[in-house]
Scaffold this motif. Sequence first.
Motif, PDB file in Angstrom:
ATOM      1  N   HIS A 198       4.910  -4.624 -38.295  1.00 45.22           N
ATOM      2  CA  HIS A 198       4.049  -5.030 -37.177  1.00 45.22           C
ATOM      3  C   HIS A 198       4.711  -6.032 -36.223  1.00 45.22           C
ATOM      4  N   GLU A 199       5.741  -6.759 -36.678  1.00 41.58           N
ATOM      5  CA  GLU A 199       6.364  -7.771 -35.813  1.00 41.58           C
ATOM      6  C   GLU A 199       7.446  -7.133 -34.944  1.00 41.58           C
ATOM      7  N   ARG A 200       7.293  -7.286 -33.652  1.00 40.21           N
ATOM      8  CA  ARG A 200       8.272  -6.700 -32.735  1.00 40.21           C
ATOM      9  C   ARG A 200       9.259  -7.754 -32.234  1.00 40.21           C
ATOM     10  N   ARG A 201      10.427  -7.263 -31.822  1.00 35.01           N
ATOM     11  CA  ARG A 201      11.455  -8.169 -31.312  1.00 35.01           C
ATOM     12  C   ARG A 201      10.980  -8.816 -30.013  1.00 35.01           C
ATOM     13  N   ALA A 202      11.376 -10.059 -29.833  1.00 38.07           N
ATOM     14  CA  ALA A 202      11.029 -10.751 -28.588  1.00 38.07           C
ATOM     15  C   ALA A 202      11.787 -10.127 -27.419  1.00 38.07           C
ATOM     16  N   ILE A 203      11.169 -10.165 -26.258  1.00 38.62           N
ATOM     17  CA  ILE A 203      11.822  -9.651 -25.048  1.00 38.62           C
ATOM     18  C   ILE A 203      11.300 -10.452 -23.860  1.00 38.62           C
ATOM     19  N   THR A 204      12.178 -10.753 -22.922  1.00 40.97           N
ATOM     20  CA  THR A 204      11.788 -11.545 -21.757  1.00 40.97           C
ATOM     21  C   THR A 204      12.105 -10.797 -20.472  1.00 40.97           C
ATOM     22  N   ASP A 205      11.494 -11.260 -19.388  1.00 34.73           N
ATOM     23  CA  ASP A 205      11.770 -10.659 -18.084  1.00 34.73           C
ATOM     24  C   ASP A 205      13.230 -10.862 -17.697  1.00 34.73           C
ATOM     25  N   ALA A 206      13.813 -12.010 -18.088  1.00 29.22           N
ATOM     26  CA  ALA A 206      15.213 -12.271 -17.758  1.00 29.22           C
ATOM     27  C   ALA A 206      16.140 -11.287 -18.468  1.00 29.22           C
ATOM     28  N   GLU A 207      15.834 -10.976 -19.729  1.00 24.56           N
ATOM     29  CA  GLU A 207      16.669 -10.042 -20.491  1.00 24.56           C
ATOM     30  C   GLU A 207      16.636  -8.643 -19.888  1.00 24.56           C
ATOM     31  N   VAL A 208      15.449  -8.166 -19.561  1.00 23.30           N
ATOM     32  CA  VAL A 208      15.361  -6.809 -19.027  1.00 23.30           C
ATOM     33  C   VAL A 208      15.924  -6.741 -17.616  1.00 23.30           C
ATOM     34  N   THR A 209      15.755  -7.792 -16.833  1.00 24.33           N
ATOM     35  CA  THR A 209      16.338  -7.812 -15.491  1.00 24.33           C
ATOM     36  C   THR A 209      17.855  -7.764 -15.566  1.00 24.33           C
ATOM     37  N   ASP A 210      18.435  -8.495 -16.507  1.00 25.01           N
ATOM     38  CA  ASP A 210      19.886  -8.460 -16.696  1.00 25.01           C
ATOM     39  C   ASP A 210      20.346  -7.060 -17.096  1.00 25.01           C
ATOM     40  N   ALA A 211      19.595  -6.414 -17.984  1.00 22.91           N
ATOM     41  CA  ALA A 211      19.946  -5.055 -18.398  1.00 22.91           C
ATOM     42  C   ALA A 211      19.878  -4.082 -17.224  1.00 22.91           C
ATOM     43  N   ILE A 212      18.827  -4.200 -16.420  1.00 23.61           N
ATOM     44  CA  ILE A 212      18.681  -3.327 -15.250  1.00 23.61           C
ATOM     45  C   ILE A 212      19.826  -3.555 -14.268  1.00 23.61           C
ATOM     46  N   ASN A 213      20.174  -4.824 -14.039  1.00 19.83           N
ATOM     47  CA  ASN A 213      21.285  -5.133 -13.128  1.00 19.83           C
ATOM     48  C   ASN A 213      22.590  -4.521 -13.618  1.00 19.83           C
ATOM     49  N   TRP A 214      22.813  -4.599 -14.927  1.00 15.11           N
ATOM     50  CA  TRP A 214      24.038  -4.029 -15.485  1.00 15.11           C
ATOM     51  C   TRP A 214      24.050  -2.509 -15.360  1.00 15.11           C
ATOM     52  N   ILE A 215      22.927  -1.887 -15.596  1.00 16.67           N
ATOM     53  CA  ILE A 215      22.853  -0.430 -15.462  1.00 16.67           C
ATOM     54  C   ILE A 215      23.170  -0.012 -14.030  1.00 16.67           C
ATOM     55  N   GLU A 216      22.593  -0.717 -13.072  1.00 15.87           N
ATOM     56  CA  GLU A 216      22.859  -0.388 -11.672  1.00 15.87           C
ATOM     57  C   GLU A 216      24.322  -0.642 -11.324  1.00 15.87           C
ATOM     58  N   ARG A 217      24.875  -1.735 -11.828  1.00 13.45           N
ATOM     59  CA  ARG A 217      26.278  -2.081 -11.574  1.00 13.45           C
ATOM     60  C   ARG A 217      27.216  -1.021 -12.164  1.00 13.45           C
ATOM     61  N   ILE A 218      26.930  -0.586 -13.379  1.00 12.72           N
ATOM     62  CA  ILE A 218      27.770   0.417 -14.036  1.00 12.72           C
ATOM     63  C   ILE A 218      27.694   1.750 -13.300  1.00 12.72           C
ATOM     64  N   ALA A 219      26.493   2.159 -12.922  1.00 12.14           N
ATOM     65  CA  ALA A 219      26.343   3.431 -12.203  1.00 12.14           C
ATOM     66  C   ALA A 219      27.106   3.397 -10.880  1.00 12.14           C
ATOM     67  N   LEU A 220      26.986   2.312 -10.147  1.00 17.99           N
ATOM     68  CA  LEU A 220      27.673   2.201  -8.858  1.00 17.99           C
ATOM     69  C   LEU A 220      29.180   2.165  -9.043  1.00 17.99           C
ATOM     70  N   ALA A 221      29.657   1.473 -10.073  1.00 17.27           N
ATOM     71  CA  ALA A 221      31.097   1.426 -10.334  1.00 17.27           C
ATOM     72  C   ALA A 221      31.631   2.811 -10.680  1.00 17.27           C
ATOM     73  N   ILE A 222      30.922   3.545 -11.515  1.00 14.03           N
ATOM     74  CA  ILE A 222      31.378   4.887 -11.889  1.00 14.03           C
ATOM     75  C   ILE A 222      31.295   5.829 -10.695  1.00 14.03           C
ATOM     76  N   ALA A 223      30.245   5.715  -9.893  1.00 13.43           N
ATOM     77  CA  ALA A 223      30.136   6.534  -8.682  1.00 13.43           C
ATOM     78  C   ALA A 223      31.315   6.257  -7.746  1.00 13.43           C
ATOM     79  N   THR A 224      31.731   4.992  -7.656  1.00 12.70           N
ATOM     80  CA  THR A 224      32.860   4.628  -6.812  1.00 12.70           C
ATOM     81  C   THR A 224      34.157   5.225  -7.344  1.00 12.70           C
ATOM     82  N   VAL A 225      34.314   5.200  -8.669  1.00 17.08           N
ATOM     83  CA  VAL A 225      35.505   5.785  -9.291  1.00 17.08           C
ATOM     84  C   VAL A 225      35.557   7.294  -9.054  1.00 17.08           C
ATOM     85  N   LEU A 226      34.405   7.942  -9.163  1.00 16.25           N
ATOM     86  CA  LEU A 226      34.352   9.395  -8.960  1.00 16.25           C
ATOM     87  C   LEU A 226      34.639   9.759  -7.509  1.00 16.25           C
ATOM     88  N   GLY A 227      34.316   8.833  -6.593  1.00 23.77           N
ATOM     89  CA  GLY A 227      34.627   9.079  -5.179  1.00 23.77           C
ATOM     90  C   GLY A 227      33.549   9.869  -4.468  1.00 23.77           C
TER      91      GLY A 227
END
Length: 216
Positions: free
Chosen positions: A187-216
């Motif tokens: 029943h006990e779930r892991r803690a999660i914060t808005d800062a953690e998920v925002t950081d994850a979202i930022n990284w996902i967007e950063r990775i996608a843009l970097a790979i898109a740039t590499v692909l050209g």
Amino acid sequence: MVREHPQTREFQAFKTNIEYARKMVVAGQSLAAFQSPILDIGDFYRAAWVQAVGAIDHWFHEELYRRVAELAAQDSPGMPYQLTAFELPLKKVEEVRRGTTTLADAVSEQVRLKWGNVALQNPRKIGEALKLVTEENIWAKAAGQINEWTRGRTAMNEQALKKRYIAITDRRNKIAHEADLVDGSLHERRAITDAEVTDAINWIERIALAIATVLG
């Protein structure tokens, strides 16, 4: 600094899906003051995390299909080796020979059949899929692109970038497949914060843009 992103239909869809994840974070933040025993604000953040990973997974698939179709249609001698070696069923080879389908359509269809149900949430699988459309080591090149954007303030390399991505997708899997429960708890779930998920979202967007740039 705002970085220019691809104007393709596929990347625009990715941006839309990422913005949806960000809106879920905002919704959670706006309701945080009204936390109650029957409302877990963390669920908004968990939903945003899953949405963001789904956004990049979907983009990887759609980008793969678009680029395979374009390369197969060009029949270019500079085509990546893995695409030139891609196997077609004899039935499709016969359809191409008879002219009832084009080579580009036959290859595109088979790539969709092979990769359509494969989750592109693991760096190894992503690299394997994108070898059909590029000879580049996308993770090493993407890490270098991120370092370039930060003007050397980061020292990201291939392994570090993969590790960061795996950490994000692993948490997504815990949310999606394990109800984000603490190990051994029912029943006990892991803690999660808005800062953690925002950081994850930022990284996902950063990775996608970097790979898109590499692909050209």
